[in-house]
Structures are given as structure tokens and as C-alpha cells.
Design an enzyme around this catalytic site. Structure first.
Site, mmCIF file in Angstrom:
data_model
loop_
_atom_site.group_PDB
_atom_site.id
_atom_site.type_symbol
_atom_site.label_atom_id
_atom_site.label_comp_id
_atom_site.label_asym_id
_atom_site.label_seq_id
_atom_site.Cartn_x
_atom_site.Cartn_y
_atom_site.Cartn_z
ATOM 1 N N GLU A 1 0.831 -1.207 0.000
ATOM 2 C CA GLU A 1 0.000 0.000 0.000
ATOM 3 C C GLU A 1 0.866 1.258 0.000
ATOM 4 O OE1 GLU A 1 -2.915 -0.247 -0.812
ATOM 5 O OE2 GLU A 1 -3.148 -2.383 -0.441
ATOM 6 N N HIS B 1 1.942 2.068 -3.426
ATOM 7 C CA HIS B 1 0.901 2.806 -4.169
ATOM 8 C C HIS B 1 0.907 4.282 -3.779
ATOM 9 C CE1 HIS B 1 -0.870 -0.399 -6.351
ATOM 10 N NE2 HIS B 1 -1.447 -1.011 -5.334
ATOM 11 N N GLU C 1 0.087 -3.171 -10.073
ATOM 12 C CA GLU C 1 0.063 -4.110 -8.949
ATOM 13 C C GLU C 1 1.383 -4.870 -8.848
ATOM 14 O OE1 GLU C 1 -2.225 -4.210 -6.613
ATOM 15 O OE2 GLU C 1 -3.303 -2.643 -7.680
#
Lengths: 185, 316
Positions: B154, B157, B232
Site C-alpha cells: 500500500e 501505491h 500491482e
């Protein structure tokens, strides 16, 4: 104004813009490495602050292993003394080792492992150990990126002249990386 | 519009910023065109259609600004996420702090979603305004190393601005669908069309408006699906770069994908944000065009093959 003059001016402007952009890029990366270095200190200080509380919590459980506690106390006060970079790294490593040792011993006390307060401390200390090593890892990452930048074209032409020199990596001391993997769950 | 698949973080950030700007502009143009066409179709002449255009301009501007500045709060509220402090969940908070230090990123806000299905997502417009949300199920079912892997994914990201693009996609796509739906319903109930009959042009405009309103949600859906699988994979690689431990994330993905619980709070507008697609029966369609996520098996295989030390580029 002749064509040559116009071309010269254009070339000059391009060179100046290029130099400014490169210079700013280098400054940013250099500041990144210094910021990363400060982060290591922040986490080290946090660890010094946590240790007395941990020792207080463990004391009543430890009967035979008094020397483990003394080890941590001594390693802590030695690490807190101002000293050279190399020695500092060494005494930090010794402190990490002592704490790892303490956790390992704590594993053999079932009643200690279920003490809520102590479990919390253990999480805090393990996490601080992690933070120290991640802060070092990030410092090395940013040093790597900074060094690569000043060694690459075009910065390499004038980086040195403008006072940008390679930074040193933080060398990890042997047992340190292992000490963070002590299990506590 | 996914941009080049590989590349450094800096490339990735550039691509995401460009895509985000592009998305807002495209949304704005769509709203303007729809406003004009609907205005024409309802009111029947070009001058009155300007009214529709102005209205659309106002609506579009507000929707764009709200999405950019409050989109993260909307996403978090829709997911029923509650912000926590260090005292509420020390281990989670510590892990997030560790990963933000490892990535040299500011500490994001931390949220917990009360749901037994293990999953997580990050949102926000930039690293300074980022939030990481995990479900209570994730905290229960993963050990510390696995949790660290998920949080690192995360934070990856966050670091490369995936969160801004993904947040805008969710909110703007939702708004587009809403506007189209609103118009189609209005049409169904008769709307405010003039009775004199504006001639062929008005009829054509009605048809154009209907076609636009039907196509827009489909197009929006497709855009949402096109959220690159590459991002991803890149976030997985960066996670390993941060944790220096590929097994943590690989084990976590295995546990999450093997879990049969359904994440109640996820919906079609937020599904693409999560680390693993929360809408089940997904693996069967994973290879299809419409998938928001790469197949889990593939991600695990790549992670298992990684050597500790990582080869992905530096985040800074």
C-alpha cells in the site's frame, strides 16, 4: 544582431537552464540523504527512552538472569555517550544484541510472555529496532540514488565543482539485522 | 492510457500525474458535451442549450474539485473506515510507521474497517494526504511479517501516486454513471421538452443524448477496469524493496485469496482500490479484459522467485 549571436544566446540559455535544473535536483537528493540520516537518530533516541521502562517491567520476573539486564543497561549508557561514527555503530550493534538476548531469555518465562504490559513493550521495542534498520536502509537507498546522480552525465561534469561529493553508506554491523527477527507472537 | 509498464518510480509518478489530469479533463469535456446535448434535446434550440452548458460547467467544476480534495474521505466513508491512533492498534500503527520510514514517505493516516474479510487499500491525492485502510479481518488473520508485506504494498501505491489516479477513477466514474442515470430517468418521465417540436435537429439531439448517456457508464467501467495490472506488480516489487522479505507479502496474498469471507463494504466503485479484488468469483474471470487485478497466482509466483534485496528501483 547576427545569426551567430542568436544561436549563442540560445545555447547559453539552454546551458543555464540545464545547470539550474541539475543543481536543484542534486540539492534535493542531498537533503533527502540528510533527512534520512536524522530519521535514524530519532529512532535511536526513541529506543534509549524505551529501554528503562522495559527493564522495569522485566525486573520482577528475572531471578537468575540479572546479568542480561545489566548488559542492556551498560550497552545503553555506552551507546548514549558521544563518540566517533565507527564506534557509535559498534555500540549500537552491541545494544541491539543485548536487547535481542533479553527477548530470547524472556521467551523461557511463560508468565512473562503473557504479561500484557510487557507484550506491549516488546512490540514497541521490536518496532523501534525495525524502524532503526528501515531508517538505515532508507538512508542507504537515498545515498545510492544521490551517488548515482552525481556520478552520471551530465551532473558529473560540475557536481564536484559545486561541492557535491559522494556520501558514505551506513555499514550494517553483523548481528544487528538478525536481532529484529526475534519472534514475539 | 496505462502508460509504459516498467520503469522507475519517477516515471511511474509522471505517468500517474498525467493520467489523473487527463481523466479530469476527459470527465469535464464529457459533462460539458452532455450538458449541451441534453439542453438542446430538452429545450429545443441552440441558444437555450447554452443554459445546459453552463449548468454542466458548474456541476463538472464542483464534482472535479470535490473529487480531488475530498475523494479520499468519500472513499473511506463509503468503506466505513474508522481512523485509529497508536493506542487503538499499536502493531498496525507501528508497521505503517516502519514502512513509511523505509520508503522515506510521510506517515499516512491509518484506518480500520470492521469486516472479517482480510483486505486493504490506500487512498489520497498525494503522499502528504494519504490514508491506509485495513480490515479487522486482515489484522486477525495475518502475522506481523504478512501485515508488513501488505502495508508495504500500500505504501508503494502511495509513493508512486497510484492512489490519486485510483481515487479519481472511483469518484469520477461514479459521478458519470450518476449523471447519465439521472438524465435517462428524466427522459423516461417525459422531461421538459418543448411541445412545438424543434424539428429534426432536436430529435437527433435526443438520440445523441441517449446514446451518450448509455455509452458513458460503459466507457467509465472500462476505464476503471483498465487500472493497470502492471501497477500491482510494480507495487509488489516495491513492497519487497521496502521489507526485504518477499515471503511476507506472498504468504499474505495466499491467505487473502484463500479466504472465503465476503467484504461487505466493497462495491463496484471501490473494488479496484483493494490489494486483492474483494468481489469474489473473481479468479475465474481473472484473465479477462475486464479484470482490475492480475491473477493472484501469478503475483505469488513472481514474489516467490524474488531474491531478498530486491531489484526494483529506489523510491526516491
Amino acid at each position: 544582431m547576427g545569426v551567430t549571436a542568436i544561436i549563442l544566446i540560445i545555447v547559453l540559455v539552454v546551458v543555464v537552464v540545464f545547470a539550474v535544473v541539475t543543481y536543484n535536483g542534486l540539492v534535493r537528493r542531498k537533503n533527502d540523504t540528510e533527512e534520512a540520516y536524522r530519521q535514524i537518530d530519532v529512532q535511536l533516541k526513541r529506543r534509549y527512552d524505551l529501554i528503562p521502562n522495559l527493564l522495569e517491567g522485566v525486573k520482577k520476573y528475572f531471578r537468575q538472569e540479572q546479568e542480561v539486564l545489566t548488559q542492556v543497561t551498560q550497552a545503553r549508557s555506552r551507546a548514549m555517550q558521544p563518540q566517533g561514527v565507527g564506534e557509535q555503530a559498534q555500540s549500537e550493534a552491541r545494544l541491539s544484541g543485548a536487547i535481542g538476548n533479553l527477548f530470547a531469555v524472556a521467551e523461557s518465562y511463560p508468565e512473562l510472555r503473557s504479561d500484557r504490559v510487557l507484550v506491549d513493550f516488546q512490540e514497541e521495542l521490536s518496532s523501534t529496532e525495525n524502524k532503526i534498520s528501515f531508517a538505515r536502509q532508507h538512508y542507504n537507498d537515498s545515498v545510492g540514488s544521490y551517488n548515482t546522480k552525481i556520478q552520471s552525465f551530465p551532473a558529473v561534469i560540475f557536481a564536484r565543482a559545486m561541492g557535491f561529493t559522494e556520501k558514505e553508506y551506513f555499514e550494517a554491523q553483523g548481528p544487528e539485522r538478525e536481532s529484529v527477527t526475534v519472534s514475539y507472537d | 492510457m496505462a502508460g509504459p509498464a516498467q520503469g522507475t518510480f519517477r516515471d511511474r509518478i509522471g505517468v500517474n500525474r498525467r493520467n489523473s489530469l487527463f481523466l479530469i479533463l476527459a470527465f469535464f469535456v464529457f459533462v460539458l458535451v452532455l450538458g449541451y446535448v441534453i439542453g438542446y434535446a430538452w429545450l429545443g434550440d441552440p441558444r437555450s442549450a447554452i443554459f445546459g452548458l453552463v449548468l454542466a460547467f458548474v456541476v463538472g467544476t464542483i464534482a472535479g474539485l470535490v473529487s480531488y480534495f475530498a475523494g479520499d474521505k468519500m472513499v473511506l466513508a463509503a468503506s466505513r473506515a474508522k481512523e485509529i491512533t497508536h493506542e487503538d492498534a499499536p502493531q498496525l500503527f507501528n508497521v505503517v510507521e516502519e514502512m513509511s520510514i523505509a520508503g522515506g514517505l510521510p506517515m499516512p493516516k491509518v484506518y480500520i474497517i470492521q469486516d472479517s474479510a482480510p483486505n486493504a487499500f490506500a487512498t489520497g491525492r498525494d503522499p502528504e494526504h494519504a490514508s491506509v485502510a485495513v480490515t479487522s479481518g486482515l489484522l486477525e488473520k495475518l502475522d506481523r511479517d504478512e501485515l508488513q508485506g501488505v502495508v508495504a504494498h500500500e505504501m508503494a501505491h502511495v509513493g508512486n501516486y497510484d492512489i490519486r489516479y485510483a481515487m479519481l477513477v472511483g469518484i469520477l466514474v461514479g459521478t458519470t454513471v450518476l449523471i447519465s442515470d439521472f438524465f435517462l430517468r428524466g427522459l423516461w418521465f417525459g422531461g421538459g421538452r418543448s411541445r412545438e417540436g424543434g424539428g429534426y435537429v432536436q430529435i437527433i439531439m435526443v438520440v445523441v443524448a441517449i446514446v451518450l448517456a448509455i455509452l458513458a457508464p460503459l466507457f467509465a467501467r472500462l476505464l476503471q477496469m483498465s487500472i493497470s495490472r502492471q501497477r500491482e506488480y510494480l507495487a509488489d516489487a516495491t513492497a519487497v524493496r521496502l521489507t526485504r522479505n518477499p515471503d511476507g507479502l506472498a504468504d499474505a496474498l495466499q491467505k487473502i485469496s484463500g479466504d472465503r469471507e465476503v467484504l461487505e463494504v466493497a462495491n463496484r466503485a471501490t473494488a479496484h482500490l483493494y490489494i486483492v479484488n474483494p468481489i469474489k468469483r473473481f479468479e475465474k474471470r481473472a484473465k479477462g479484459l475486464f479484470s482490475t487485478h492480475p491473477p493472484i497466482g501469478e503475483r505469488i509466483k513472481i514474489l516467490r522467485a524474488m531474491e531478498t534485496g530486491g531489484t526494483a528501483e529506489s523510491i526516491g
